[in-house]
Design a protein around this motif. Sequence first.
Motif, PDB file in Angstrom:
ATOM      1  N   GLY A   1       0.393  -0.853  -0.007  1.00 43.37           N
ATOM      2  CA  GLY A   1      -0.061  -0.083  -0.128  1.00 43.37           C
ATOM      3  C   GLY A   1       0.907   1.269   0.235  1.00 43.37           C
ATOM      4  N   VAL A   2       0.265   2.070  -1.278  1.00 42.43           N
ATOM      5  CA  VAL A   2       1.028   3.852  -0.991  1.00 42.43           C
ATOM      6  C   VAL A   2      -0.463   4.524  -0.175  1.00 42.43           C
ATOM      7  N   PHE A   3       0.411   5.676   0.382  1.00 43.31           N
ATOM      8  CA  PHE A   3      -0.701   6.706   1.347  1.00 43.31           C
ATOM      9  C   PHE A   3      -0.245   7.702   0.820  1.00 43.31           C
ATOM     10  N   ALA A   4      -1.228   8.157   0.905  1.00 42.26           N
ATOM     11  CA  ALA A   4      -0.891  10.023   1.214  1.00 42.26           C
ATOM     12  C   ALA A   4      -1.941  10.600   1.799  1.00 42.26           C
ATOM     13  N   LYS A   5      -1.674  11.735   1.724  1.00 40.04           N
ATOM     14  CA  LYS A   5      -2.929  12.724   3.256  1.00 40.04           C
ATOM     15  C   LYS A   5      -3.959  13.107   1.926  1.00 40.04           C
TER      16      LYS A   5
ATOM     17  N   PRO B   1       6.300  10.959  -1.424  1.00 40.92           N
ATOM     18  CA  PRO B   1       6.780  10.728  -0.164  1.00 40.92           C
ATOM     19  C   PRO B   1       7.396   8.909   0.792  1.00 40.92           C
ATOM     20  N   ALA B   2       7.788   9.071   1.730  1.00 42.83           N
ATOM     21  CA  ALA B   2       7.131   7.919   1.379  1.00 42.83           C
ATOM     22  C   ALA B   2       6.182   7.439   2.695  1.00 42.83           C
TER      23      ALA B   2
ATOM     24  N   GLY C   1      -6.153   8.501   4.181  1.00 41.14           N
ATOM     25  CA  GLY C   1      -6.277   9.316   3.215  1.00 41.14           C
ATOM     26  C   GLY C   1      -7.106   8.930   2.197  1.00 41.14           C
ATOM     27  N   LYS C   2      -6.362   8.745   1.344  1.00 40.14           N
ATOM     28  CA  LYS C   2      -5.619   7.943   0.015  1.00 40.14           C
ATOM     29  C   LYS C   2      -5.078   7.742  -1.089  1.00 40.14           C
ATOM     30  N   GLY C   3      -4.555   6.874  -1.388  1.00 37.13           N
ATOM     31  CA  GLY C   3      -3.830   6.026  -1.991  1.00 37.13           C
ATOM     32  C   GLY C   3      -3.376   4.592  -2.788  1.00 37.13           C
ATOM     33  N   VAL C   4      -3.199   3.551  -2.888  1.00 36.14           N
ATOM     34  CA  VAL C   4      -3.293   2.706  -3.909  1.00 36.14           C
ATOM     35  C   VAL C   4      -2.590   1.423  -3.296  1.00 36.14           C
TER      36      VAL C   4
ATOM     37  N   TRP D   1      -7.811   3.641  -3.067  1.00 40.55           N
ATOM     38  CA  TRP D   1      -8.665   4.331  -1.880  1.00 40.55           C
ATOM     39  C   TRP D   1      -8.997   5.814  -1.891  1.00 40.55           C
ATOM     40  N   ASN D   2     -10.333   6.020  -2.221  1.00 42.13           N
ATOM     41  CA  ASN D   2     -10.715   7.914  -2.330  1.00 42.13           C
ATOM     42  C   ASN D   2      -9.084   8.087  -3.571  1.00 42.13           C
TER      43      ASN D   2
END
Length: 637
Positions: free
Chosen positions: A533-537, A576-577, A585-588, A603-604
């Motif tokens: 999973g890779v997520f971001a704000k 970013p990490a 919040g959102k991611g793949v 995800w979002n």
Amino acid sequence: MLKCRSVWRTLAPFAGASATLCRQNVRRTGLNNGRTPAHVPAAHVATGPAGGGGGQNHFYVLLVGGTCLGGAIYAYRTLKGDQRRYQERIAEISSRPHRRAKEATTSIRTEAPATEAVATQADGPVFGGAAEEAPAEPQVEEAARQDSAQPSLTLPWHAPYLLIGGGTASFAAARSIRARDPGARVLIVTDEPDLPYMRPPLSKELWFSDDPAVTETLRFKQWNGKERSIYFQPPSFYISPEELSDAENGGVAVLTSKKVVHMDVRGNKVKLDDDTEISYDKCLIATGGVPRNLQVLDRAGEEVKNRTTLFRKIEDFRSLDKVSRNMKSITVVGGGFLGSELACALGRRSHDSGLEVIQMFPEKGNMGKVLPEYLSNWTTEKVKTEGVKVLSEALVKSVTCKDDQLEIKLKDGRLVKTDHIVAAVGLEPNVDLAKSAGLEVDSDFGGYRVNAELQARSNIWVAGDAACFYDIRLGRRRAEHHDHAVVSGRLAGENMTGADKPYWHQSMFWSDLGPDVGYEAIGIVDSGLPTVGVFAKATAKDTPKAVTEKSGTGIRSESETEDVASSAAAPSAPAPAVAREDDYGKGVIFYLRDKVVVGIILWNVFNRMPIARKIIKDGEEHADLNEVAKLFNIHED
């Protein structure tokens, strides 16, 4: 046949006499030949009597031959006459319903105007007539329900294109057939009383409507505030089944509240539940599926069954809506897509009504079979904030009715009291026609086994939930999603008109937990697989509400564009990490099998599905999935 026998009785004496004379001549010939000297060569031995007997034989041969020829001519004329009278009789029988309909119409027209007005108010507009004006948009749904209840006078005995099932796949196929063959006559047969409609809003947007009459109008506001109907088209789009055979320009007719119970593949015909038979040239099976139920609920008494909803159709939405307004407690059994959506929808309603909403499932968290554990736990907390009491790792042992309440006893000893149960534990593909049609059912995934062109037989196709198809990248599988129904139905329709295209499309599906959290997925998404999973704000635009405001539709697969995959490029800035714990919040999320991506959840993250589709289609190993995640632009503000 009786007339042929009479002719034979008349001619039999002549034939018998001729046969007798022939036998006598043979005997005389034998005697004469007995007196013939032995030295006479066999080639000179006569077959007829001595003297003028040969001419008499010729006479009898001609007599018998003429008799047989005359009998054959007489029999041929008799049979032709019988066939003509039979066809006239059939035509006369077939015309009776038309005469009765005409007489009934004439008698109705002679009634008083006041009576006619009352009938119009009671029965509603005529079903899908060619001359009917399109109803006003707010009245489309009411007209669709009233029209589909109208009894038909004459059903078509033949349909060039017969579509069994009235769901999304059938409607997509009908549109595709008409696009390629504008004069096509298409008949949809459905056991539901409604015209074709989309199912996703039944567990999503309809529950968030402020309209108290939403169960009647079946209109809903999307997250962007725009209103639409769950019906694909108003009644005026269709023609009546009675008009289908004679429609000069063809059309699409819907036969509602009728179920196909038997299929004769060799005879190219089907039988309905009222014993009506309809023949076809080409047929699509799009029967969808039926909701599964828990065995403990199946074995329970009638009191428990009467307080249990298996959610699937419009009538189930209306029933559950009524229950939620009159009961104090509802328990949703199931932690998958449908169960979680309904739990959130009912929980949101509980804020104003005081309704107690309980959700229980055997997994550790919501959508535990799909999401990785950390994201499943996060989702569970999100569902709780919607006003839902969540019971995880809950296995139902028994259900009884006591003191006007249902008592659900769990295997770990917990006891839950509730007024109503909603069972959302999966879907069973409807393969009722497999036995009579001799079609193969897949033992692993269920559904009818079809080839790459979605064919089960040379003139039979299957689409939607009921089709077990071969995925060129992921192997044989079955999908139960709106996008798959649209794409497979469209392809089946094209192939029914001679396109002969293989099914290569990777269908997507989506789910919303209210207007703020939603995700889209593609491929094999199984929590048992390794995931990255890779997520971001997230920002304000990273919500289902925001994406529908931009696209104008809540059915997000309708807004997909294939050219996004080829035009998208990774940003030059380094990614970013991975986001810190609990900041999803959102991611793949990438799902791996043998180090190859076989499934992706956004995800979002919206309107990036073509990119995910291309990644799965390429089937390559990726050393750094953080780099792959850049393609989805999740780090943009």
